[in-house]
Design an enzyme around this catalytic site. Sequence first.
Site, mmCIF file in Angstrom:
data_model
loop_
_atom_site.group_PDB
_atom_site.id
_atom_site.type_symbol
_atom_site.label_atom_id
_atom_site.label_comp_id
_atom_site.label_asym_id
_atom_site.label_seq_id
_atom_site.Cartn_x
_atom_site.Cartn_y
_atom_site.Cartn_z
ATOM 1 N N GLY A 184 9.754 9.422 14.955
ATOM 2 C CA GLY A 184 10.201 8.422 15.927
ATOM 3 C C GLY A 184 11.709 8.323 15.887
ATOM 4 N N HIS A 195 3.381 -6.791 26.269
ATOM 5 C CA HIS A 195 4.787 -6.457 26.122
ATOM 6 C C HIS A 195 5.138 -5.922 24.734
ATOM 7 C CE1 HIS A 195 9.029 -6.612 26.631
ATOM 8 N NE2 HIS A 195 9.216 -7.642 25.833
ATOM 9 N N SER A 216 13.254 -10.402 33.698
ATOM 10 C CA SER A 216 13.765 -11.297 32.647
ATOM 11 C C SER A 216 13.186 -12.706 32.780
ATOM 12 C CB SER A 216 15.280 -11.366 32.716
ATOM 13 O OG SER A 216 15.719 -12.395 31.863
ATOM 14 N N ARG A 228 6.233 -18.468 26.397
ATOM 15 C CA ARG A 228 5.590 -17.292 26.994
ATOM 16 C C ARG A 228 4.063 -17.369 27.011
ATOM 17 N NH1 ARG A 228 8.983 -12.093 24.494
ATOM 18 N NH2 ARG A 228 10.884 -12.509 25.661
ATOM 19 N N GLY A 231 13.527 5.869 17.863
ATOM 20 C CA GLY A 231 13.999 4.648 18.506
ATOM 21 C C GLY A 231 14.998 3.945 17.602
ATOM 22 N N LEU A 232 15.176 2.649 17.810
ATOM 23 C CA LEU A 232 16.165 1.931 17.009
ATOM 24 C C LEU A 232 15.902 2.104 15.523
ATOM 25 C CD1 LEU A 232 16.779 -1.403 18.917
ATOM 26 C CD2 LEU A 232 18.243 0.590 18.748
ATOM 27 N N ALA A 233 14.659 1.920 15.110
ATOM 28 C CA ALA A 233 14.359 2.007 13.688
ATOM 29 C C ALA A 233 14.475 3.444 13.193
ATOM 30 C CB ALA A 233 12.959 1.454 13.413
ATOM 31 N N GLY A 234 13.865 4.376 13.903
ATOM 32 C CA GLY A 234 13.842 5.769 13.450
ATOM 33 C C GLY A 234 15.219 6.404 13.465
ATOM 34 N N ARG A 282 6.502 -12.981 18.662
ATOM 35 C CA ARG A 282 7.892 -12.585 18.436
ATOM 36 C C ARG A 282 8.806 -13.355 19.388
ATOM 37 N NH1 ARG A 282 11.329 -9.473 20.891
ATOM 38 N NH2 ARG A 282 9.827 -8.534 22.315
#
Lengths: 231, 637, 258
Positions: B40, B401, B284, B330, B42-45, B435
Amino acid sequence: MSSIAIDSHLHKAIRFYQASIGKKAVMAVTGVVLFGYLVGHLAGNMQVYLGAEQMDKYAAFLHSMPLLLWSVRALLVASVVLHITASLQLQKLKLDARPAGYVKKEAVDSSLASRSMIWSGLMIAAFVIYHILDLTTGAAGAVQFRELRAYENLVYSFRRVPVSGFYILGMVLLGMHLYHGLWSIFQTVGFSHPRYTPVIKRLAAWVAILMAAGFISIPIAVWTGLVGSNL
Amino acid sequence: MELNSNLPTGPIESAWDRARFEMKLVNPANKRKYNIIVVGSGLAGASAAATLAELGYNIQCFCFQDSPRRAHSIAAQGGINAAKNYQNDGDSIFRLFYDTVKGGDFRSREANVYRLAQISVNIIDQCVAQGVPFAREYGGTLANRSFGGAQVSRTFYARGQTGQQLLLGAYQALERQVGAGQVKMLPRTEMLSLVLVEGKARGIVTRNLITGKIESYAADAVVLATGGYGNVYNLSTNARGSNCTAIWRAYKHGAAFANPCFTQIHPTCIPVSGEYQSKLTLMSESLRNDGRIWVPKTCGDKRPPVQIPEPERDYYLERRYPSFGNLVPRDVASRNAKAVCDEGRGVGETALGVYLDFSDAIQRLGASGIRERYGNLFDMYERITGEDPYKVPMRIYPAIHYTMGGLWVDYQLMSTIPGLFVAGEANFSDHGANRLGASALMQGLADGYFILPYTLGNYLASTKLDKVQTDYAEFRREEAEVAAMTKQLLAIKGKRTVASFHRELGKLLWDHCGMSRTAKGLQLAVTKIRELREEFWTNVDVLGRDNEMNQALEHAGRVADFLELAELIAIDALHRDESCGGHFREEYQTPDGEAQRDDEHYSYAAAWEFRGLDQPPELHKEPLQFEYVHPTQRSYK
Amino acid sequence: MRLTLHVWRQKSASDPGRMIQYEARNVNPDMSFLEMLDVVNEELTVKGEDPIAFDSDCREGICGMCGFVINGVAHGPRRGTTVCQLHMRKFKDGDVLYLEPWRARAFPVIKDLVVDRGAFDRVIAAGGYISVPAGSAPDGNAIQVPKQNADLAMDAAACIGCGACVAACPNASASLFTAAKITHLGVLPQGQPERADRAMRMVAQAAAEGFGSCTNIGECEAVCPKEIKLEVIARMNRDFIKAAWTNRGTSSATGGAG
């Protein structure tokens, strides 16, 4: 060392020229030189409207300073050679960069002028060769070519319809070339600004149109008898 | 299986410092002897791969897309939280920690969340230094906006493209290491199995998506940063390719899966327009600041919205929640939208939508005022629906989401398989049952830039790791299994497309395990999911061959895993006899219809252990203690 | 509505490939272009024909994975829009559409409409970054950035790396892509230390990948889904020209300790 080694042993100029941006910059600078010449040439040519005497005097004046004349000519030849060499190299890059083309391709925004620079340029080059042979050396078979009789040579040459037709075509192409080339100089050397670039583009377009019109006016003036009716 | 969360003891403020001090370090000269696989980008990977490479480890990084820059972190719009207190409005690390634990409805670990809040500060510094073009004030300082679930302004943003810019920062750092030869990037390569040698994660088996070749990669540790599993619902705000395959196959190799039923639904998405729909687009949440939500009072009222007079409209959120009105959280907004649509009062062609009406706001602020605030959102809406929201009310509907659940990890982000680390949305660690906005980006980058580089080193330094080769029997066996599954999918040659199974599964899960859930519905879902899975394995039609690019085959493998994961989600939702965060069980609500937690019986993370497909999974409970933030009941009346 | 599609079909990189005609029936105007292709693909699958391969991921116009040429225009007729955000209401019943992959030597076709854009990653790897190891950053507000620079950087950083600029450019030049990154990092104070090297390296890498040169035609700007301006290319030219004449070059590898 990472994947692209920047060879610092090569001379900076060669290294610079090796990059396509370098070639483009060379085209921009030589373009400026050639444009400067064109302005001078047009200014000279416009003297045709002041009569034969003035025109021939101007030709004699240019020939009275051989060192300057030949220096300018050398600079022009060098510029032309560099300009064309770079453009041919870039054209090769272009052909290499897309070996398989599209079945269908539309231009969205771009001008015909911008997309056909290489063709307008090569046609202009061909025209210039003929033009020099015709009106500078007289080798292209002008009817009654006489050295330094610029006015007469010009009038007699332009009375031949195919010659003035080729001339007009050449000048239309020159106009197109300048239309894209003039603003392009700024972009290539790194000047672009949302406020000034649109102004530069408009100015470039007007200069291109006016210059082409100025040159084209001469054969038309010959045809209509405005120039050379006394010959 | 034993769940040892390895939580530090003592005061929470210095817990991470102590944990870091207690960790073993790898000598700089030895780092280059270790190989780490990161799945992965993405941000983490990407941040993990880049940072570990910077430290000197040899990294192999995998993604199924054509470039690491495509990872779905890129689609995050709103922003990233950080307890910088640049606005001098009373923010602090403790406040961010508090908001996140409360927002997660008291189903997350305090120590993890506190660490996340601490690190948030470093993330902003790191990203600014990388050149992330955060919004600025005229004085040149960083700008902030406020976001849901917080009373302070702590969200950093880069227009509506914060996720993109943060990902590009991490991607550029990653590519720098690729250029330096420290990371080998393998795009268009999908992880299909995890390889364990002597009980430790020592490699993966992948399929090259261009040539179809099944290959093995060996390493000393494996990091999964493969994102969430929202696409199990078929329609979600996730990218088309987002999938659960990597974490699911790790689960089947012994990694516990925690809280799978904790899925987040976003209330303001553009509704489905037809069967063919491939994804849902988020609008948004800020639109609810000025828009009024309503449906017609009578069922099946098909008149155009402008022809429905005021007395025949039901502004149901304003009616039911007079103090919060259209700004309820939400989950509440989502559930109410579903309720009115279930009554038959939904709007639009599919009747699955409610109006979000700006006519009052336009009257108050003028069209130009609205354009200034929401111009790009209105344009996006117009582009997708072809309707002009300045003239016609928008139609919105909730959509899946984010998934708070994921592989269970300890404080070191290590799963129940030694050597298998899990980062970002793929793990379950920080968000509990819900979250908060602008927290996902924060967690992904915290894990990658600032947690894994320590904890992975600690694992390597404290574990005896013999060299393994990809020709070991363990690798050969996994390769054979992967190849067999691929062959099997191609051999069925049934009558239904993969997409049709995915659609049916998504609908099943959405209907019974979506915004509100009942024991009866969940039981039905479990049965139906099993039936659908059986049909899939006898009637799916996957064309083409396995030794070429075959997108249908890729999709089939992912849907096969979704069909198994869906069952676990339903089982988890069924077992949790309470409502909390994104998990709303209709049986457990307060008299005024709010989620009713059962802290006495369910204050734990549910970690499920795979026991075979024909066996129910085994539940392990990690009890949650709340020493700093005490559980309270939410109310928005 | 009903459409006729002529789609480039190519089994693999080595296959010569050709245009094949398909009928798209029951096209709903609310579909996105890619959803229309999804439906065509499902029908093909049911008929036992190989579905059309095309790339896509986020389907909301930000990941940059999708893209092909529709009737000679990269990403199709709607400005500032990727194909995944292009909706069928933009077309009318009976339209004939030609779908072709990005065409460039640096973007070899993998299958049908799918191309390999790895060259873009390598251009970034050559210098499209700011070298800052995690942990070494000063406080975020220690580096102040004038708002107009931050905005300009953001405009350039909006690039999604889809490759439409290359596809549309008559020279198959990657200048808009390369320049967008050089501009993004070059206008920020954080990007100054590596500015000259970055321009030199990225430009050299783009050439090494086989992209053509820019001749200021502007087709890239016209099809860019993020509407990145030609101005960035001028900035790249300026950085490159300056660096070429003044840069002393790098004498050692980028990383010291390893």
